[in-house]
Scaffold this active site. Structure first.
Site, PDB file in Angstrom:
ATOM      1  N   GLN A  75       0.825  -1.215   0.000  1.00  0.00           N
ATOM      2  CA  GLN A  75       0.000   0.000   0.000  1.00  0.00           C
ATOM      3  C   GLN A  75       0.858   1.264   0.000  1.00  0.00           C
ATOM      4  OE1 GLN A  75      -3.224   0.651  -0.370  1.00  0.00           O
ATOM      5  NE2 GLN A  75      -3.689  -1.514  -0.716  1.00  0.00           N
ATOM      6  N   SER A  76       2.025   1.189  -0.595  1.00  0.00           N
ATOM      7  CA  SER A  76       2.969   2.300  -0.575  1.00  0.00           C
ATOM      8  C   SER A  76       2.430   3.541  -1.291  1.00  0.00           C
ATOM      9  CB  SER A  76       4.285   1.874  -1.236  1.00  0.00           C
ATOM     10  OG  SER A  76       5.109   2.984  -1.493  1.00  0.00           O
ATOM     11  N   ASN A  77       2.392   4.656  -0.574  1.00  0.00           N
ATOM     12  CA  ASN A  77       2.041   5.935  -1.194  1.00  0.00           C
ATOM     13  C   ASN A  77       3.120   6.374  -2.180  1.00  0.00           C
ATOM     14  OD1 ASN A  77      -0.418   6.579   0.394  1.00  0.00           O
ATOM     15  ND2 ASN A  77       1.019   6.614   2.103  1.00  0.00           N
TER      16      ASN A  77
END
Length: 332
Positions: A75-77
């Site tokens: 879920q890396s921004n």
């Protein structure tokens, strides 16, 4: 300094706004709380990585690279915005994500796919190895890969937050507001290194307080030396003679909770407070933990009622959809 002469690729509209959080200030009965809205950068649903990517992609294009490679959690921004920036710059993008591919992607992972990134899933322990394997595979295929570290946190990316601090200085002067502290989420270190260096350059005298999301301050793997290294590499890149030491960084590590990307009551309560009192959304991994820490510090009297605090919203709201089950229980 040579800030204006460094390679840069335009990705968003700046400056981002500063807002006074009247509802939250009243609820906390503490200092006046302001918010710098880097969640409103225009690229790919917003976030602080956009500022770093302007300089990272500028450098990639300067080196005539045609493919970006970076890594992060599922879920890396940072990975989401790298994918968006690659699309805008006409570059191919490969993401090395630790985690298991879900049957139905959501949150940032869904956006990665919409932006056309090619995703390589792996175990966390193998991520660094897979990162460089992907680079080798791309080079063998005739591509020209440009590696971007986790979070875009190096002496190139952090230039974006030196620039951001100078932007903030102009805004605060126009508003006639002098915060006693700037509070924000700190993880891979590029944002904090850039802000602290920018504060030295601009003459800001308040505290630059990072709320640690996943790093420790001391022990077997202390984090301040990493901040020092990034900040000094950034200073060299922009032609500043300032050099930072570990003591120049203020890092609070009291809110690590159950660990990285494991939000609990602290984070969910902060999401509730900001949504109900300000109509502002926080991301459950980064900004909710940092805001939860700030609210707790206010309740403990760390800040007095006559002070002013600026919270730097670094984005991450697309993560909310990956925690829909927990949020539904919290907001019934």
């Amino acid at each position: 300094m040579k800030l204006d002469s460094l390679p840069r690729f335009h990705l968003a509209e700046f400056p981002t706004p500063i807002q006074y959080l009247d509802g939250l200030t009243k609820k906390c009965k503490g200092p006046a709380i302001y918010m710098k809205r880097d969640d409103l950068t225009s690229l790919g649903m917003g976030g602080n990585k956009t500022r770093k990517l302007e300089f990272l992609i500028g450098e990639a294009l300067y080196q005539e690279k045609n493919t970006l490679v970076t890594a992060g959690g599922i879920q890396s921004n940072h990975c989401r915005l790298t994918a968006a920036a690659a699309s805008k710059a006409g570059l191919e993008c490969h993401l090395v994500l630790n985690g298991t591919e879900p049957e139905i992607p959501n949150g940032n992972l869904l956006l990665d796919k919409i932006f056309g990134a090619k995703i390589h899933f792996c175990d966390r322990k193998n991520r660094d190895k897979r990162f460089f394997q992907v680079e080798d595979e791309l080079a063998l295929a005739g591509k020209k890969p440009y590696l971007i570290p986790v979070g875009g946190s190096n002496g190139i990316g952090s230039v974006g937050y030196v620039n951001a601090m100078l932007e903030l200085d102009t805004q605060l002067n126009d508003m006639d507001v002098t915060p006693d502290a700037i509070v924000f989420a700190s993880s891979s270190g590029g944002t904090q290194a850039g802000l602290a260096l920018g504060a030295k350059i601009s003459g800001f005298k308040g505290d630059i307080l990072g709320i640690s999301i996943d790093q420790i301050k001391s022990g077997s793997d202390p984090f301040p030396p990493v901040l020092t290294s990034i900040a000094n590499a950034t200073a060299e890149r922009i032609g500043s003679d300032i050099r930072m030491t570990d003591s120049d960084f203020s890092l609070n590590c009291d809110y690590l909770g159950a660990g990285y990307a494991m939000p609990g009551d602290l984070e969910f309560n902060a999401i509730r407070d900001l949504s109900l009192h300000e109509g502002v959304l926080l991301g459950p991994v980064y900004t909710a933990r940092a805001m939860g820490g700030l609210i707790d510090l206010i309740q403990k009297g760390y800040f007095t009622k006559d002070q002013k605090v600026l919270f730097w919203h670094t984005g991450g709201t697309p993560e909310l959809f990956a925690w829909a089950d927990q949020l539904q229980k919290k907001f019934r």
